[in-house]
Design an enzyme around this catalytic site. Structure first.
Site, PDB file in Angstrom:
ATOM      1  N   CYS A  57       0.821  -1.210   0.000  1.00 41.66           N
ATOM      2  CA  CYS A  57       0.000   0.000   0.000  1.00 41.66           C
ATOM      3  C   CYS A  57       0.854   1.259   0.000  1.00 41.66           C
ATOM      4  CB  CYS A  57      -0.824   0.064   1.287  1.00 41.66           C
ATOM      5  SG  CYS A  57      -2.228  -1.034   1.348  1.00 41.66           S
ATOM      6  N   CYS A  61      -3.071   5.000   2.392  1.00 38.43           N
ATOM      7  CA  CYS A  61      -4.205   4.072   2.244  1.00 38.43           C
ATOM      8  C   CYS A  61      -5.014   3.958   3.537  1.00 38.43           C
ATOM      9  CB  CYS A  61      -3.703   2.686   1.850  1.00 38.43           C
ATOM     10  SG  CYS A  61      -5.051   1.525   1.517  1.00 38.43           S
ATOM     11  N   CYS A  88      -2.381  -3.134  -3.574  1.00 35.61           N
ATOM     12  CA  CYS A  88      -3.683  -3.014  -2.906  1.00 35.61           C
ATOM     13  C   CYS A  88      -4.734  -2.476  -3.862  1.00 35.61           C
ATOM     14  CB  CYS A  88      -3.523  -2.071  -1.716  1.00 35.61           C
ATOM     15  SG  CYS A  88      -5.052  -1.492  -0.997  1.00 35.61           S
ATOM     16  N   CYS A  91      -5.822   1.490  -2.613  1.00 34.01           N
ATOM     17  CA  CYS A  91      -4.994   2.678  -2.883  1.00 34.01           C
ATOM     18  C   CYS A  91      -4.227   2.580  -4.201  1.00 34.01           C
ATOM     19  CB  CYS A  91      -4.048   2.948  -1.714  1.00 34.01           C
ATOM     20  SG  CYS A  91      -2.837   1.644  -1.435  1.00 34.01           S
TER      21      CYS A  91
HETATM   22 ZN   LIG Z   1      -3.882   0.191   0.127  1.00 40.76          ZN
END
Ligand SMILES: [Zn+2]
Length: 204
Positions: A57, A61, A88, A91
């Site tokens: 991430c 995030c 992810c 994000c």
């Molecule tokens: Zn994330």
């Protein structure tokens, strides 16, 4: 920067305790970076991966706060990818993450964690999505709900154990993540039209 005073000492102790292991890693998880992660700082110059989910991430995030011990720092997205982490869905550190990628990520999570008790909200929190969206996307991509996928996975693992071990039905049930042996037997019968015991005998 705001640091709640109650947490600060325990964070500091944890940081000291982890210092040994962090030194082994390429980039240290400094207190400053950790604060950027937990406060979702948008002005950061790194990414972080969580070793239990293998997802990485941006610090900004709004995914669930990781355990500090499970965090690895990366400077570039390709470092995270070559270390086996996936971007992810929330994000999108590499730009857009397709639904296919996301479902592959969720399946990988389930394959690694089927032995634990998992609810839709746990899965969603670990895989960085809302329960509703996760369920809908997973079903659209794979034709199964996460629950059905997980049950199939557990049943297949149980068959392998029935064939290759002398473990009791109860141990097998618990080992593959069913809440009880009676529930395991019910699900097994529904799926395969026979009990785990008769499946096992058939193989002899
Ligand atoms: Zn994330």
């Amino acid at each position: 920067m705001y640091i709640p005073s109650i947490c600060y000492n325990s964070l500091k102790n944890l940081a000291l305790k982890l210092l040994g292991s962090q030194k082994m890693k390429k980039y240290p998880l400094t207190e400053y970076r950790w604060q950027q992660i937990i406060h979702n700082d948008v002005h950061s110059d790194f990414y972080y991966g969580v070793t239990t989910t293998k997802i990485f991430c941006k610090p900004s995030c709004h995914s669930r706060e990781p355990l500090k011990n499970n965090v690895l720092i990366f400077k570039e997205t390709n470092e995270a990818i070559s270390a086996g982490f996936r971007p992810c869905k929330r994000c999108q550190p590499t730009g857009s993450v397709t639904n296919t990628d996301w479902v592959a990520e969720i399946k990988a999570y389930l394959n690694n964690n089927y032995q634990q008790k998992l609810t839709l909200s746990t899965i969603a929190a670990e895989c960085h999505g809302s329960p509703f969206n996760l369920q809908r996307t997973f079903k659209a991509e794979s034709g199964l709900t996460p629950r059905q996928y997980l049950t199939d996975l557990r049943l297949n693992k149980s068959k392998k154990l029935l064939r290759t071990t002398d473990l009791s039905i109860k141990s097998i049930a618990l080992r593959v993540g069913f809440s009880s042996d009676t529930y395991f037997i019910t699900v097994f019968r529904r799926q395969f039209m026979q009990t785990p015991d008769s499946f096992r005998l058939q193989k002899l």
